[in-house]
Design an enzyme around this catalytic site. Structure first.
Site, PDB file in Angstrom:
ATOM      1  N   ASP A   1      62.370  73.092  10.025  1.00  0.00           N
ATOM      2  CA  ASP A   1      61.642  73.176  11.289  1.00  0.00           C
ATOM      3  C   ASP A   1      60.321  73.923  11.126  1.00  0.00           C
ATOM      4  O   ASP A   1      59.753  73.925  10.031  1.00  0.00           O
ATOM      5  CB  ASP A   1      62.566  73.860  12.332  1.00  0.00           C
ATOM      6  CG  ASP A   1      62.320  73.366  13.744  1.00  0.00           C
ATOM      7  OD1 ASP A   1      61.193  73.495  14.238  1.00  0.00           O
ATOM      8  OD2 ASP A   1      63.272  72.856  14.376  1.00  0.00           O
TER       9      ASP A   1
ATOM     10  N   HIS B   1      59.222  76.652  18.024  1.00  0.00           N
ATOM     11  CA  HIS B   1      60.244  75.598  18.015  1.00  0.00           C
ATOM     12  C   HIS B   1      61.400  75.910  17.061  1.00  0.00           C
ATOM     13  O   HIS B   1      62.581  75.778  17.415  1.00  0.00           O
ATOM     14  CB  HIS B   1      59.540  74.296  17.620  1.00  0.00           C
ATOM     15  CG  HIS B   1      60.344  73.056  17.755  1.00  0.00           C
ATOM     16  ND1 HIS B   1      61.189  72.613  16.769  1.00  0.00           N
ATOM     17  CD2 HIS B   1      60.434  72.147  18.752  1.00  0.00           C
ATOM     18  CE1 HIS B   1      61.747  71.476  17.157  1.00  0.00           C
ATOM     19  NE2 HIS B   1      61.302  71.170  18.357  1.00  0.00           N
TER      20      HIS B   1
ATOM     21  N   SER C   1      65.117  67.482  20.185  1.00  0.00           N
ATOM     22  CA  SER C   1      64.981  68.632  19.290  1.00  0.00           C
ATOM     23  C   SER C   1      66.007  69.708  19.615  1.00  0.00           C
ATOM     24  O   SER C   1      66.441  70.442  18.737  1.00  0.00           O
ATOM     25  CB  SER C   1      63.614  69.283  19.471  1.00  0.00           C
ATOM     26  OG  SER C   1      62.641  68.657  18.702  1.00  0.00           O
TER      27      SER C   1
END
Ligand SMILES: *[C@@H]1O[C@H](CO)[C@@H](O)[C@H](O)[C@H]1NC(C)=O
Ligand SMILES: *[C@@H]1O[C@H](CO)[C@@H](O)[C@H](O)[C@H]1NC(C)=O
Ligand SMILES: *[C@@H]1O[C@H](CO)[C@@H](O)[C@H](O)[C@H]1NC(C)=O
Ligand SMILES: *[C@@H]1O[C@H](CO)[C@@H](O)[C@H](O)[C@H]1NC(C)=O
Ligand SMILES: *[C@@H]1O[C@H](CO)[C@@H](O)[C@H](O)[C@H]1NC(C)=O
Ligand SMILES: *[C@@H]1O[C@H](CO)[C@@H](O)[C@H](O)[C@H]1NC(C)=O
Ligand SMILES: *[C@@H]1O[C@H](CO)[C@@H](O)[C@H](O)[C@H]1NC(C)=O
Ligand SMILES: *[C@@H]1O[C@H](CO)[C@@H](O)[C@H](O)[C@H]1NC(C)=O
Ligand SMILES: *[C@@H]1O[C@H](CO)[C@@H](O)[C@H](O)[C@H]1NC(C)=O
Length: 785
Positions: free
Chosen positions: A158, A231, A561
């Protein structure tokens, strides 16, 4: 070709601008930004992934790495430049990546042992209450049985990690498992002391991205495992975050934020960087997955995707195949390209492909009109401040018929100063812009699409109310008089738990079938992915408020996600209970025990149509962790079965070599009929077809058991199962069956995905005779791509 943000609304202001461009133009913009401008230059240097035949290694070389270095050093300079080696891959593929001119590449491709070359491609990113929503309980069921995921190592590929977050505290964690071979790399604002017993590894892969001409530091991102964007911090803490007390998002969703497998370990592989956009290079993703396999992760989650291509040309599919061979469970986001059919990403059959659903939590403001003669009601709001307004004047521009109430430039700043503006039905986002422009205090918007609004839309005191409540507001304002002017009291920052119906399939969640191999139903399963609260990087402003941005440690984010890390956390718990299960057995347990009914006891709905969702939206259904621990039977799949599937795709020996990394693979029984826990019939321009499936079930309970087939089939689908009863002797005993599915579309109501009429569906369930287990699989027919 499509390119997607796998997390919606999780964009910096600059990214938000880009997201408003069409996907195509965004892709072009990205390419322009990323491709160094050597226009017209024949010797244009580019990054390539080079697959080699390791069996063809010449004698003098002891290791393949020195062979590759020799190959590169033997290539002539072109325009004064030698090839640049990027990575040598040890697990995900045999070969390396390098920057080469076209003449150097041509020469390399003529060398013995060369198998295939793929140019660099770029991928994109596609977020408490979820443990409670998922039925996880501290005292009974999967959490205590799995010791909260103790000893499981989850690799997250990620944007990096914010190690200081409370979610990565290692209070109460036992020592790092001795088998762990990972490391904590030093880089910009990151060193080994940032790792602990929770965050046990952190690495960063940026060589490929830098070669594409992007400068990581110009946007402020860190050339290290540290997360600039937020994220990766979010996905990691969702999967395995430690309990973080008093987590909230500006007062919303308060409580203890906790990961799905709170005792599992996290290893971060940073491959996505915020440059001019948020991208990853295929060479870097392969390197991250290669290292995760070498380090010894048990499970992996990726919330990003590349343009969909055949498995031999897709870096995530390649990396996941190598991971599978090592027994590593790989979960990926299904993509945010919904709601149309055939929009699935990451649909390789050895990947668990996860769609996104809503949860039963909502955010609200309470509205009381005037003197309270109308009962107060709630509207949706995620305004990030604890605000109570009392007796605020209400404005409704209904006097002027030449413009709708809140159209662009319809509001006169003089009229609305100090007031809340009421806007009747219209495009909420542009109405919000107009209210903001006019300088009013805030706005109340009548809309039927409040559920699609994002946290960042509430940058002012805005409330979205239902059309019915909007009528009340309108009626109240038009009947008010100068003597008793319309006023409103609003209380912001309310969190509504148990909201209904939930779950629903999120509008953005990508839908099946999967273009590349439609014979396997995708997505596999649905997991929470809408307005998920988890840790965030507090390095910069995130939530817009007025003309400013608020910094936050925890953010509400939506996207597939967010659903992949939920699923991988649950898989970690199941694996902790059943350490001997294969990745396919774990997936089968998750899929066959998933549920189809929401919290109103009706079928799970598709958020966008408001009608029943289908297996093309949610695969086996919504994940049900506690039941997944105890599925009764599983459909297992071994490495050879996947090889036979690839053989069934008629891949050439070079393509097979690229995926399997062996020249001695065998095709024992080439077939597209994998032992999958779902059934897919592809109609391919005919209205009727007959398809035969062969399956084998494995008993995972102690002791003998008998199961009976129960079929639900709609008109137009006829299903025959033989035998109808299966007797299992004891644990690990296996029994096969055959199923014939006959489809006659002329006789049936077709499934509608958005506007795409696509096929029909039913279910095969194996019911344990005299027992509680039900092993359910969807049977889906659909027209070919
Ligand atoms: C790889 O090399 C070995 C040994 O030279 C050879 O037997 C095999 O056919 C090669 N495989 C492919 C796919 O080229
Ligand atoms: C890591 O960085 C911190 C803060 O800069 C510093 O105090 C610490 O000594 C460093 N640790 C190592 C192992 O370099
Ligand atoms: C990248 O950007 C930084 C900051 O603007 C600059 O100092 C650095 O020289 C740039 N590096 C390259 C390789 O262009
Ligand atoms: C409240 O206001 C409405 C109209 O604004 C009026 O008709 C009503 O009589 C008022 N009620 C009280 C209790 O003041
Ligand atoms: C109605 O709106 C138009 C366009 O904004 C404006 O020109 C006009 O003066 C307004 N009329 C009234 C009565 O407010
Ligand atoms: C593979 O080749 C066989 C034999 O030519 C053919 O029947 C089959 O349809 C092909 N499969 C695919 C997926 O193209
Ligand atoms: C293929 O060859 C490797 C060694 O080169 C060997 O370890 C493996 O068992 C062989 N596999 C098969 C299916 O023959
Ligand atoms: C559908 O049929 C066409 C030709 O009839 C064939 O080329 C294509 O490969 C088929 N697609 C699938 C998914 O079987
Ligand atoms: C398939 O069925 C649909 C709906 O009944 C019909 O409109 C269409 O003409 C049929 N196509 C064929 C090839 O029979």
């Amino acid at each position: 070709m499509s390119l997607v943000f796998y997390s919606l609304h999780s964009m910096s202001p600059a990214m938000e601008l880009l997201s408003h461009l069409s996907l195509l133009s965004f892709f072009l913009v990205s390419l322009l930004l990323m491709t160094p401008s050597y226009a017209g230059d024949e010797e244009h240097r580019r990054s390539y992934i080079i697959h080699m035949n390791k069996s063809a290694i010449p004698d003098p070389f002891a290791a393949h790495h020195s062979w590759y270095e020799w190959i590169l050093s033997s290539l002539p300079e072109s325009d004064g430049e030698s090839p640049t080696h990027l990575y040598t891959y040890n697990h995900v593929m045999n070969g390396f990546s390098a920057v080469l001119s076209s003449s150097q590449l041509a020469q390399l491709e003529r060398m013995p042992g060369h198998i295939a070359t793929y140019p660099e491609t770029y991928g994109q990113l596609h977020t408490t209450r979820t443990p409670h929503f998922l039925g996880l309980n501290r005292h009974v069921g999967l959490w205590p049985t799995a010791h909260f995921g103790d000893d499981m190592i989850i690799g997250i590929v990620d944007t990096g990690i914010w190690p200081e977050s409370e979610s990565f505290s290692d209070d109460g964690m036992p020592p790092v498992p001795a088998r762990w071979k990972g490391a904590c790399e030093t880089g910009t604002e990151f060193n080994s002391s940032n790792c602990n017993r929770k965050l046990i590894g952190a690495r960063s892969f940026s060589k490929g991205l830098k070669e594409s001409g992007l400068n990581i530091s110009t946007t402020g991102d860190y050339d290290s495992p540290r997360d600039f964007f937020g994220h990766g911090t979010h996905t990691s803490s969702t999967a395995a975050g430690s309990p973080a007390r008093n987590a909230d998002y500006f007062g919303y969703a308060p409580g203890t934020a906790i990961g799905i497998a709170p005792m599992a370990r996290v290893a971060m592989y940073k491959v996505l960087f915020a440059t001019d956009s948020l991208v990853s290079a295929s060479t870097d993703v392969l390197a991250g997955m290669d290292q995760a396999i070498a380090d010894g992760v048990d499970l992996m989650s990726l919330s990003l995707g590349f343009p969909e291509d055949h498995f031999y040309a897709n870096p995530i599919a390649l990396g996941a195949f190598a991971a599978l061979e090592k027994g590593i469970f790989v979960s990926c986001s299904a993509g945010n390209s919904g709601p149309h059919a055939y929009t699935i990403h990451n649909g390789a059959p050895w990947i668990t492909t996860v769609g996104a659903g809503t949860i039963d939590r909502d955010y609200a403001a309470s509205v009381t009109l005037g003197n309270g003669s109308i009962a107060p009601f709630q509207g949706r709001s995620i305004f990030p401040e604890s605000l109570y307004t009392s007796g605020s004047p209400l404005y409704y521009g209904h006097g002027n018929t030449s413009k709708e109430t809140c159209d662009s430039y319809a509001l006169d700043p003089k009229d609305v100063a100090g007031k809340f503006v009421f806007c009747s039905f219209g495009d909420v986002n542009s109405q919000m812009d107009e209210v903001s422009r006019s300088g009013a205090v805030g706005g109340i918007f009548a809309t039927d699409s409040a559920q699609f609004l994002n946290p960042s839309d509430f940058y002012m005191p805005f409330v979205a109310v239902s059309l019915q409540d909007g009528e009340k507001v309108k009626e109240y304002i038009v009947t008010s008089s100068p003597a008793s002017p319309a006023t409103v009291d609003i209380t912001f920052q309310l969190t509504v738990l148990g909201s209904k119906p939930a779950p629903q399939v999120a509008d953005f969640s990508s839908r099946g079938p999967y273009q590349i191999s439609p014979w396997i139903l995708k997505p596999d399963i649905l997991a929470p992915g809408v307005n998920i609260l988890a840790a965030w990087a507090p390095n910069r402003g995130w939530q817009p408020i007025g003309n400013d941005y608020l910094v936050t440690d925890f953010a509400l984010v939506s996207g597939t996600s967010m659903s992949s890390p939920h699923l991988v956390g649950i898989a970690a718990l199941v694996r902790a209970v059943h350490p001997d299960w294969s990745p396919a057995a774990i997936r089968s347990a998750l899929m066959t025990t998933a549920y189809l009914i929401d919290n109103t006891h009706g079928p799970i709905l598709d958020m966008i149509t408001g009608t029943s969702a289908t297996p093309l939206d949610f695969g086996g259904g919504h994940v049900n962790p506690t039941k997944a621990m105890d599925p009764g039977l599983v459909y297992d799949i071994g490495v050879q079965d996947y090889l036979d599937f690839l053989c069934g795709l008629n891949y050439t020996s070079d393509q097979m070599m690229v995926i399997t990394r062996k020249s001695n693979y065998t095709c024992t029984n080439p077939s597209l009929d994998l032992n999958y826990p779902s059934f897919m019939v592809i109609l391919n321009n005919t209205n009727s077809t007959t398809t035969r499936f062969t399956r084998v079930l494995t008993n995972v309970e102690e002791g003998p058991a008998v199961y009976r087939a129960v079929v639900y089939a709609p008109t137009g689908m006829s299903v025959v199962v033989k035998p109808e009863t299966l007797k299992f002797e004891g644990e690990n005993s296996r029994q096969g069956f055959e199923m014939r599915v006959e489809i006659d579309m002329a006789k049936t109501d077709m499934v509608r995905i958005e506007s795409d009429y696509i096929g029909n569906y039913g279910y095969l369930s194996w019911h344990e005779v005299g027992g509680k287990h039900v092993v359910r699989s969807p049977i889906v027919s659909a027209y070919g791509p």
